[in-house]
Design a protein around this motif. Structure first.
Motif, PDB file in Angstrom:
ATOM      1  N   ARG A  37      32.833  13.654 -25.266  1.00 23.40           N
ATOM      2  CA  ARG A  37      33.139  13.829 -23.845  1.00 23.40           C
ATOM      3  C   ARG A  37      32.178  13.044 -22.961  1.00 23.40           C
ATOM      4  NH1 ARG A  37      34.179  20.374 -23.238  1.00 23.40           N
ATOM      5  NH2 ARG A  37      35.992  20.512 -24.625  1.00 23.40           N
ATOM      6  N   ASN A  38      32.592  12.903 -21.703  1.00 21.27           N
ATOM      7  CA  ASN A  38      31.742  12.344 -20.642  1.00 21.27           C
ATOM      8  C   ASN A  38      31.161  10.988 -21.024  1.00 21.27           C
ATOM      9  OD1 ASN A  38      32.160  14.762 -19.213  1.00 21.27           O
ATOM     10  ND2 ASN A  38      30.406  15.721 -20.223  1.00 21.27           N
ATOM     11  N   VAL A  39      31.981  10.129 -21.567  1.00 20.95           N
ATOM     12  CA  VAL A  39      31.535   8.777 -21.893  1.00 20.95           C
ATOM     13  C   VAL A  39      31.581   7.922 -20.620  1.00 20.95           C
ATOM     14  CG1 VAL A  39      31.928   6.736 -23.311  1.00 20.95           C
ATOM     15  CG2 VAL A  39      32.378   9.016 -24.237  1.00 20.95           C
ATOM     16  N   VAL A  40      30.445   7.303 -20.270  1.00 19.95           N
ATOM     17  CA  VAL A  40      30.334   6.485 -19.053  1.00 19.95           C
ATOM     18  C   VAL A  40      29.606   5.194 -19.405  1.00 19.95           C
ATOM     19  CG1 VAL A  40      29.416   6.325 -16.709  1.00 19.95           C
ATOM     20  CG2 VAL A  40      30.292   8.518 -17.566  1.00 19.95           C
ATOM     21  N   LEU A  41      30.116   4.072 -18.915  1.00 26.46           N
ATOM     22  CA  LEU A  41      29.479   2.770 -19.120  1.00 26.46           C
ATOM     23  C   LEU A  41      28.972   2.249 -17.782  1.00 26.46           C
ATOM     24  CD1 LEU A  41      28.734   0.385 -20.935  1.00 26.46           C
ATOM     25  CD2 LEU A  41      31.016  -0.556 -20.509  1.00 26.46           C
ATOM     26  N   LEU A  42      27.685   1.952 -17.703  1.00 28.15           N
ATOM     27  CA  LEU A  42      27.057   1.433 -16.494  1.00 28.15           C
ATOM     28  C   LEU A  42      26.551   0.018 -16.746  1.00 28.15           C
ATOM     29  CD1 LEU A  42      24.978   4.553 -15.384  1.00 28.15           C
ATOM     30  CD2 LEU A  42      27.219   3.827 -14.533  1.00 28.15           C
ATOM     31  N   VAL A  43      26.808  -0.883 -15.785  1.00 24.51           N
ATOM     32  CA  VAL A  43      26.301  -2.258 -15.850  1.00 24.51           C
ATOM     33  C   VAL A  43      25.165  -2.373 -14.847  1.00 24.51           C
ATOM     34  CG1 VAL A  43      26.868  -4.700 -15.593  1.00 24.51           C
ATOM     35  CG2 VAL A  43      28.576  -3.105 -16.472  1.00 24.51           C
ATOM     36  N   GLU A  44      23.968  -2.710 -15.322  1.00 24.43           N
ATOM     37  CA  GLU A  44      22.787  -2.789 -14.454  1.00 24.43           C
ATOM     38  C   GLU A  44      22.129  -4.163 -14.604  1.00 24.43           C
ATOM     39  OE1 GLU A  44      20.226   0.432 -15.516  1.00 24.43           O
ATOM     40  OE2 GLU A  44      21.593   1.958 -14.724  1.00 24.43           O
ATOM     41  N   PRO A  45      22.135  -4.957 -13.504  1.00 25.98           N
ATOM     42  CA  PRO A  45      22.835  -4.703 -12.245  1.00 25.98           C
ATOM     43  C   PRO A  45      24.320  -5.040 -12.371  1.00 25.98           C
ATOM     44  CG  PRO A  45      21.719  -6.805 -12.145  1.00 25.98           C
ATOM     45  CD  PRO A  45      21.347  -6.208 -13.470  1.00 25.98           C
ATOM     46  N   PRO A  46      25.175  -4.461 -11.521  1.00 30.23           N
ATOM     47  CA  PRO A  46      26.621  -4.749 -11.615  1.00 30.23           C
ATOM     48  C   PRO A  46      26.947  -6.203 -11.311  1.00 30.23           C
ATOM     49  CG  PRO A  46      26.120  -3.430  -9.670  1.00 30.23           C
ATOM     50  CD  PRO A  46      24.866  -3.467 -10.479  1.00 30.23           C
ATOM     51  N   ALA A  47      26.144  -6.835 -10.431  1.00 27.85           N
ATOM     52  CA  ALA A  47      26.277  -8.273 -10.163  1.00 27.85           C
ATOM     53  C   ALA A  47      24.982  -8.929 -10.609  1.00 27.85           C
ATOM     54  CB  ALA A  47      26.543  -8.524  -8.679  1.00 27.85           C
ATOM     55  N   VAL A  48      25.016  -9.552 -11.750  1.00 23.08           N
ATOM     56  CA  VAL A  48      23.806 -10.137 -12.341  1.00 23.08           C
ATOM     57  C   VAL A  48      23.773 -11.630 -12.056  1.00 23.08           C
ATOM     58  CG1 VAL A  48      25.018 -10.396 -14.546  1.00 23.08           C
ATOM     59  CG2 VAL A  48      22.532 -10.475 -14.486  1.00 23.08           C
ATOM     60  N   ARG A  49      22.590 -12.135 -11.728  1.00 23.81           N
ATOM     61  CA  ARG A  49      22.452 -13.553 -11.439  1.00 23.81           C
ATOM     62  C   ARG A  49      22.505 -14.365 -12.724  1.00 23.81           C
ATOM     63  NH1 ARG A  49      18.318 -15.106  -6.721  1.00 23.81           N
ATOM     64  NH2 ARG A  49      19.584 -16.984  -6.988  1.00 23.81           N
ATOM     65  N   TYR A 133      34.631  15.930 -37.142  1.00 19.79           N
ATOM     66  CA  TYR A 133      35.577  15.706 -36.042  1.00 19.79           C
ATOM     67  C   TYR A 133      36.130  14.280 -35.997  1.00 19.79           C
ATOM     68  CZ  TYR A 133      33.273  20.012 -34.616  1.00 19.79           C
ATOM     69  OH  TYR A 133      32.756  21.259 -34.600  1.00 19.79           O
ATOM     70  N   PHE A 134      35.239  13.296 -36.092  1.00 20.88           N
ATOM     71  CA  PHE A 134      35.647  11.882 -35.996  1.00 20.88           C
ATOM     72  C   PHE A 134      36.420  11.599 -34.703  1.00 20.88           C
ATOM     73  CE2 PHE A 134      35.158  12.402 -40.615  1.00 20.88           C
ATOM     74  CZ  PHE A 134      34.253  11.384 -40.858  1.00 20.88           C
ATOM     75  N   SER A 135      36.024  12.261 -33.622  1.00 20.17           N
ATOM     76  CA  SER A 135      36.691  12.023 -32.336  1.00 20.17           C
ATOM     77  C   SER A 135      36.106  10.770 -31.683  1.00 20.17           C
ATOM     78  CB  SER A 135      36.508  13.229 -31.416  1.00 20.17           C
ATOM     79  OG  SER A 135      35.137  13.479 -31.207  1.00 20.17           O
ATOM     80  N   THR A 136      36.934  10.100 -30.918  1.00 27.10           N
ATOM     81  CA  THR A 136      36.544   8.827 -30.290  1.00 27.10           C
ATOM     82  C   THR A 136      36.914   8.837 -28.815  1.00 27.10           C
ATOM     83  OG1 THR A 136      36.867   7.620 -32.355  1.00 27.10           O
ATOM     84  CG2 THR A 136      36.855   6.321 -30.322  1.00 27.10           C
ATOM     85  N   ALA A 137      36.028   8.276 -27.987  1.00 31.24           N
ATOM     86  CA  ALA A 137      36.295   8.126 -26.553  1.00 31.24           C
ATOM     87  C   ALA A 137      35.730   6.787 -26.087  1.00 31.24           C
ATOM     88  CB  ALA A 137      35.687   9.274 -25.760  1.00 31.24           C
ATOM     89  N   THR A 138      36.356   6.213 -25.075  1.00 27.20           N
ATOM     90  CA  THR A 138      35.991   4.871 -24.602  1.00 27.20           C
ATOM     91  C   THR A 138      35.811   4.878 -23.094  1.00 27.20           C
ATOM     92  OG1 THR A 138      37.297   3.906 -26.400  1.00 27.20           O
ATOM     93  CG2 THR A 138      36.655   2.434 -24.598  1.00 27.20           C
ATOM     94  N   ALA A 139      34.819   4.095 -22.601  1.00 24.76           N
ATOM     95  CA  ALA A 139      34.586   3.916 -21.162  1.00 24.76           C
ATOM     96  C   ALA A 139      34.578   2.432 -20.858  1.00 24.76           C
ATOM     97  CB  ALA A 139      33.273   4.569 -20.752  1.00 24.76           C
ATOM     98  N   TYR A 140      34.951   2.094 -19.606  1.00 29.17           N
ATOM     99  CA  TYR A 140      35.078   0.696 -19.205  1.00 29.17           C
ATOM    100  C   TYR A 140      34.239   0.422 -17.946  1.00 29.17           C
ATOM    101  CZ  TYR A 140      39.148   0.926 -22.295  1.00 29.17           C
ATOM    102  OH  TYR A 140      39.967   1.106 -23.371  1.00 29.17           O
ATOM    103  N   ALA A 141      33.830  -0.842 -17.793  1.00 34.28           N
ATOM    104  CA  ALA A 141      33.091  -1.268 -16.596  1.00 34.28           C
ATOM    105  C   ALA A 141      33.289  -2.768 -16.412  1.00 34.28           C
ATOM    106  CB  ALA A 141      31.606  -0.929 -16.713  1.00 34.28           C
ATOM    107  N   TYR A 142      33.110  -3.216 -15.159  1.00 32.00           N
ATOM    108  CA  TYR A 142      33.288  -4.639 -14.819  1.00 32.00           C
ATOM    109  C   TYR A 142      31.927  -5.251 -14.498  1.00 32.00           C
ATOM    110  CZ  TYR A 142      35.158  -8.853 -12.574  1.00 32.00           C
ATOM    111  OH  TYR A 142      35.444 -10.152 -12.246  1.00 32.00           O
ATOM    112  N   MET A 143      31.671  -6.415 -15.061  1.00 31.72           N
ATOM    113  CA  MET A 143      30.429  -7.131 -14.778  1.00 31.72           C
ATOM    114  C   MET A 143      30.742  -8.454 -14.089  1.00 31.72           C
ATOM    115  SD  MET A 143      27.362  -8.352 -17.346  1.00 31.72           S
ATOM    116  CE  MET A 143      28.221  -9.766 -18.029  1.00 31.72           C
ATOM    117  N   GLN A 144      29.975  -8.777 -13.045  1.00 32.51           N
ATOM    118  CA  GLN A 144      30.163 -10.028 -12.313  1.00 32.51           C
ATOM    119  C   GLN A 144      28.879 -10.846 -12.375  1.00 32.51           C
ATOM    120  OE1 GLN A 144      31.163  -9.602  -8.154  1.00 32.51           O
ATOM    121  NE2 GLN A 144      32.047 -11.633  -8.037  1.00 32.51           N
TER     122      GLN A 144
END
Length: 332
Positions: A37-49, A133-144
Motif C-alpha cells: 500500500r501507499n506506494v509513492v514516487l518522488l522526483v527530487e528535484p522535479p525539474a533537474v538541470r 502475499y506476493f502483492s505488487t503496486a506501482t507509482a508513477y512520476a514525471y521528470m523534466q
C-alpha cells in the motif's frame, strides 16, 4: 454396497473441492489484506538541470510482509532493481542516458547522475511483497530536464531618458535555455502588448529568446497611481491626473513556474540645456563706447594717439561689434 461407497466418495470429493475453494478464497482475502500500500514516487528535484543528478524516491508500506523487490522503470523499460534475496542486492540494466550511482541507490531510492534532455518523461517504481502475499503496486512520476539562462535578461534602449512624444525603442534578450523562455515588457508594472517572442535555436538544442518594443510615449505613460489597461501596443488611462512620475521599463523572462527573472531601466523626462542670455543691440553699443573710452582715455600711452593706433582701434571695435551681432542672431 458399491453404490453406497460411490456416493460417499462423491460426497467426499465435493467436500474437498469446497474446502479447496474456501482456502483459495481465504488466501485471496489474505492477499488483499496484506497488499502493498501507499506506494509513492518522488522526483527530487522535479525539474533537474542538465548534467546534474536526480534522486527518485520510492516510498511504500508493506505492513508486516517482507520485501521481494523494488523495480524502477523509464517508460516501460526497467533500469534498476533492488532484491534483498539476491547478491548483489542492486542490479543495473543498460538504458541510454541513465547513469545509476549504485553507492547511493537502495531499496527506497535510485540516484541518476549527469542527466540529459532525453530523460524527460515518465518514471515508475514497482514494489512487490514476498511470500506469502506476493502483492505488487506501482507509482508513477514525471521528470523534466531543463537548462536555465545563465544570467538575467539583457535590456537595451536607444536613449537614457525620454519625454512625451518620443518613440521608445527597446530590445530584450536572454541567453539560451530549455524550455524556451517567454519575454514580456511592462511600463510602470503595466504589461505592454508587443509582437511574439522570437526563439533562436542553438547547436546544443537550446533556445535564445528575443523581444523588441516600439512605442510612442504619451504624457499618460509618465503618470503613476493611474488605473490603466493595455491595448494594441499602447497604454490608456481612465484618470488623467498627472504626477510627473518616472517611467520604469522592465523586461521579464519566465519559464512556466520553474524560472523567473527580470531587468529594468528607469527612464524620465530629460533635462533641457539652459538657454544663453541674448545679446542685445544696447549691449553692442555699450561695448563700442567702452572700447572707444579705453583707447581715447588721457591715461592711454602716447603710442595710441597716432593715426595708426586710432585705425587699429576702429578695426578692433568693428570686429567685436560684428561678433556680438552674430552671437545675437544665433541665440534668438
Amino acid at each position: 454396497m458399491n453404490v453406497f461407497k460411490r456416493k460417499l466418495f462423491e460426497c467426499e470429493c465435493r467436500s474437498y473441492v469446497f474446502l479447496g475453494l474456501l482456502l483459495l478464497a481465504l488466501l485471496n482475502c489474505g492477499i488483499v489484506l496484506g497488499a502493498t500500500r501507499n506506494v509513492v514516487l518522488l522526483v527530487e528535484p522535479p525539474a533537474v538541470r542538465r548534467q546534474q543528478h536526480v534522486t527518485l524516491k520510492c516510498t511504500y508500506d508493506l505492513k508486516n510482509a517482507p520485501l521481494y523487490s523494488v523495480k524502477f522503470y523509464r517508460g516501460s523499460l526497467e533500469f534498476y532493481r533492488f532484491s534483498p534475496g539476491e547478491l548483489p542486492h542492486g542490479k543495473v540494466f543498460p538504458f541510454p542516458g541513465i547513469n545509476v550511482d549504485l553507492s547511493l541507490s537502495n531499496a527506497s531510492q535510485v540516484v541518476i547522475r549527469n542527466v540529459g534532455f532525453g530523460l524527460t518523461g515518465n518514471f515508475s517504481c514497482e514494489v512487490t511483497a514476498d511470500a506469502p502475499y506476493f502483492s505488487t503496486a506501482t507509482a508513477y512520476a514525471y521528470m523534466q530536464v531543463v537548462e536555465y539562462p545563465e544570467k538575467r535578461p539583457m535590456l537595451f534602449t536607444e536613449q537614457n531618458r525620454y519625454e512625451p512624444g518620443d518613440v521608445l525603442r527597446a530590445n530584450c534578450s536572454t541567453l539560451p535555455s530549455r524550455p524556451k523562455a517567454e519575454l514580456k515588457f511592462t511600463i510602470n508594472n503595466i504589461v505592454v502588448n508587443t509582437q511574439e517572442t522570437q526563439y533562436i535555436p542553438t547547436k546544443d538544442n537550446l533556445f535564445a529568446s528575443r523581444l523588441s518594443l516600439k512605442l510612442q510615449l504619451q504624457a499618460i505613460h509618465f503618470q503613476t497611481g493611474v488605473a490603466m489597461s493595455h491595448l494594441s501596443n499602447s497604454i490608456y488611462a481612465s484618470d488623467s491626473r498627472a504626477s510627473g512620475g518616472a517611467l520604469v521599463l522592465r523586461c521579464t523572462a519566465q519559464i512556466g513556474n520553474l524560472y523567473q527573472e527580470y531587468r529594468e531601466i528607469e527612464l524620465g523626462v530629460p533635462q533641457r540645456d539652459p538657454v544663453p542670455a541674448r545679446v542685445t543691440h544696447s549691449s553692442a553699443e555699450s561695448l563700442q563706447n567702452f572700447v572707444f573710452k579705453i583707447f581715447s582715455s588721457s591715461s592711454s600711452p602716447a603710442r595710441f594717439s597716432s593715426l595708426e593706433s586710432r585705425l587699429m582701434t576702429i578695426s578692433l571695435t568693428t570686429a567685436l561689434i560684428g561678433a556680438f551681432h552674430w552671437l545675437q542672431s544665433h541665440t534668438r
